[in-house]
Design a protein around this motif. Structure first.
Motif, PDB file in Angstrom:
ATOM      1  N   ASN A 294      53.798  45.380  40.684  1.00  0.00           N
ATOM      2  CA  ASN A 294      52.718  45.532  40.090  1.00  0.00           C
ATOM      3  C   ASN A 294      52.512  45.308  38.678  1.00  0.00           C
ATOM      4  O   ASN A 294      53.239  45.881  37.855  1.00  0.00           O
ATOM      5  CB  ASN A 294      51.801  46.921  40.226  1.00  0.00           C
ATOM      6  CG  ASN A 294      51.556  47.206  41.845  1.00  0.00           C
ATOM      7  OD1 ASN A 294      51.045  46.019  42.295  1.00  0.00           O
ATOM      8  ND2 ASN A 294      51.553  48.345  42.357  1.00  0.00           N
ATOM      9  N   PRO A 295      51.754  44.437  38.189  1.00  0.00           N
ATOM     10  CA  PRO A 295      51.711  44.301  36.661  1.00  0.00           C
ATOM     11  C   PRO A 295      50.913  45.085  35.740  1.00  0.00           C
ATOM     12  O   PRO A 295      49.799  45.058  35.228  1.00  0.00           O
ATOM     13  CB  PRO A 295      50.838  42.869  36.443  1.00  0.00           C
ATOM     14  CG  PRO A 295      49.864  42.738  37.726  1.00  0.00           C
ATOM     15  CD  PRO A 295      50.742  43.594  38.699  1.00  0.00           C
ATOM     16  N   THR A 296      51.582  46.332  35.739  1.00  0.00           N
ATOM     17  CA  THR A 296      51.024  47.641  35.236  1.00  0.00           C
ATOM     18  C   THR A 296      50.415  47.679  33.831  1.00  0.00           C
ATOM     19  O   THR A 296      49.059  48.026  33.765  1.00  0.00           O
ATOM     20  CB  THR A 296      51.762  48.824  35.445  1.00  0.00           C
ATOM     21  OG1 THR A 296      52.440  48.959  36.675  1.00  0.00           O
ATOM     22  CG2 THR A 296      51.139  49.957  35.103  1.00  0.00           C
ATOM     23  N   SER A 297      50.983  47.122  32.861  1.00  0.00           N
ATOM     24  CA  SER A 297      50.713  46.893  31.457  1.00  0.00           C
ATOM     25  C   SER A 297      49.460  46.251  31.416  1.00  0.00           C
ATOM     26  O   SER A 297      48.373  46.585  30.955  1.00  0.00           O
ATOM     27  CB  SER A 297      51.730  46.423  30.566  1.00  0.00           C
ATOM     28  OG  SER A 297      52.094  45.266  31.039  1.00  0.00           O
ATOM     29  N   ALA A 298      49.455  44.998  32.082  1.00  0.00           N
ATOM     30  CA  ALA A 298      48.043  44.235  32.273  1.00  0.00           C
ATOM     31  C   ALA A 298      46.935  44.925  32.874  1.00  0.00           C
ATOM     32  O   ALA A 298      45.792  44.893  32.467  1.00  0.00           O
ATOM     33  CB  ALA A 298      48.202  42.765  32.906  1.00  0.00           C
ATOM     34  N   VAL A 299      47.124  45.726  33.985  1.00  0.00           N
ATOM     35  CA  VAL A 299      46.339  46.444  34.456  1.00  0.00           C
ATOM     36  C   VAL A 299      45.740  47.545  33.750  1.00  0.00           C
ATOM     37  O   VAL A 299      44.368  47.809  33.578  1.00  0.00           O
ATOM     38  CB  VAL A 299      46.796  47.190  35.964  1.00  0.00           C
ATOM     39  CG1 VAL A 299      45.861  48.266  36.619  1.00  0.00           C
ATOM     40  CG2 VAL A 299      47.179  46.019  36.888  1.00  0.00           C
TER      41      VAL A 299
END
Length: 467
Positions: A294-299
């Motif tokens: 998952n692209p957590t920082s962008a989320v």
């Protein structure tokens, strides 16, 4: 819960820890102490109190601050005691006075009101946050300029209203991101935060005890908080219910959050596996699906963007509700909203820098998506170049999916021949690099603007040490 753990809500909002130190209870108590010490030092420099009273009062403030910061239970007790008076300044002063003799106790907070101290403390924190945001925005813009330069000729698909539109370059897209970041940095507000008006904004008590030394006292207080350069600027008039500057601070903080959220939205689209144009170096896993990255920082940046408008709306309301010489609740409602925006701004820019520096570009996937959207993305070019010769139906047939647009265009033009058709490069007509317009010129203009002389921000003066 033990004494070493304070009540927090950080688990409700992963990522907030990155901005917590900028505006947590520890930071606020330290700032309250800084403001009260600055007032004591200003009185001493103006010759209004003795050196002994100054030393005792400052030592008491520092001892109280250390005590409050050493135990979570002490901070929680201060929070509980703040309820009766509606602000933390009152119990803070009570704790300090319990350690002072008569002269030092009389000098403490003399002539001030709680709002003077609370506003100045919040302004002090805001100035520190603004210095952080200003510096980090510069780093992020530089990273985006580097990304833009590296992909100046990388063709990708421009999308409008979520649909394929025209060819563009990723270099231009990254330059547009950099432009947003640089504009937010250029709009960093002047943090002119010193508040000193006394009980009703008239400085009556201050004038009463300071007399002819009032101007010297105010000037020194200003210098104590803002640094030596503040001696060259005017002393701010009281702004107890003039909250436009607070709204201005909030606007900058919201912009910091918004620019991160906007760029993150583009990145989230690009990292979708079916799009495949971007990837992040730092990703998070899934508790249920081990295959996911998952692209957590962008989320989390996207999430912050949805949290900021509520706090900004609150501060818009509090500015509008500021009445008389001290507001009945509007002033108090500012603190949690402003502190949330400070935390969101700091955490967002830290995560944005991490995301940008870890961003990888897949030019092959970008070109593949351009090809997939072709030849439909050339409808505009066909209409501009041949709209006077070809009907809409003919143009639609040329850009039909799975057809041969070059052959279809050649056949259509043969039905409407004109001189010079033999010189047309029909094969190159449907090449994306041949329909980029001024993309590179625009990109270079953006980069030149960003790399130009940096405007001086008058509000980012260093905080002076208390002497």
């Amino acid at each position: 819960m033990t004494d070493s753990v304070a009540h927090t809500r950080l688990l409700f909002a992963p990522g907030d820890l990155r901005g917590a130190e900028a505006i947590d209870d520890v930071a606020l108590v330290s700032a309250l102490g800084d403001v009260e010490s600055a007032w004591i030092n200003a009185q001493a420099h103006a010759g209004l109190i003795s050196a002994d009273a100054r030393a005792e009062a400052v030592a008491g403030i520092e001892a109280t601050t250390r005590s409050l910061l050493s135990e979570a239970s002490a901070l929680e007790a201060l929070a509980a005691d703040s309820e009766s008076g509606g602000n933390p300044v009152i119990p803070f002063l009570k704790a300090v006075r319990s350690q002072l003799g008569q002269d030092a106790s009389r000098a403490l907070h003399k002539g001030l009101t709680s709002q003077d101290v609370m506003d100045s403390a919040l302004g002090l924190l805001m100035a520190r946050v603004a210095r952080q945001t200003h510096a980090r925005l510069d780093v992020i813009a530089e990273a985006l300029v580097g990304l833009s330069d590296a992909h100046a000729s990388t063709v990708c698909l421009a999308r409008t209203l979520t649909q394929p539109a025209l060819p563009t370059t990723f270099g231009l897209k990254a330059a547009a991101w950099a432009s947003e970041v640089q504009e937010v940095q250029s709009l960093t507000p002047r943090i002119d935060y010193v508040q000193v008006g006394g009980a009703a904004g008239t400085r009556a008590a201050i004038r009463e005890f300071a007399g002819t030394q009032t101007e010297a006292l105010l000037r020194e207080f200003h210098v104590q908080l803002r640094g030596p350069d503040a001696a060259l600027t005017s002393i701010p008039v009281p702004w107890h219910t003039d909250r436009v500057r607070v709204l201005n601070w909030a606007s900058h903080l919201t912009q910091c959050v918004t620019v991160g959220a906007s760029i993150a939205r583009d990145v989230l689209i690009g990292t979708r596996p079916e799009v495949g144009e971007l990837s992040l170096a730092s990703t998070g896993g899934s508790s249920a699906m081990p295959q996911k990255l998952n692209p957590t920082s962008a989320v989390l940046l996207h999430r912050n963007g949805m949290r900021a408008p509520g706090a900004m709306a609150t501060l818009t309301s509090t500015a509008a509700e500021a009445i008389e010489e001290r507001s009945d609740g509007a002033w108090h409602a500012e603190w949690p909203a402003l502190s949330e925006l400070m935390s969101l701004a700091v955490s967002s820019l830290i995560m944005l820098q991490t995301m940008v520096e870890g961003l990888s570009v897949n030019p092959d996937a970008m070109l593949k998506n351009v090809d997939t959207a072709s030849p439909g993305i050339y409808a505009e070019r066909l209409n501009i170049a041949f709209g006077d010769r070809l009907s809409k139906t003919e143009i639609q047939n040329i850009i039909a999916p799975d057809g041969d647009p070059v052959a279809a265009l050649s056949a259509a033009l043969a039905q409407h021949p004109v001189a010079g058709d033999d010189a047309l490069d029909l094969a190159g007509f449907f090449s994306p690099e041949n329909y980029l317009g001024d993309a590179e010129d625009i990109r270079q203009t953006i980069i030149a603007t960003i790399n130009g002389p940096e405007p001086v921000s008058p509000g980012l003066l260093p905080f002076a040490s208390r002497k």
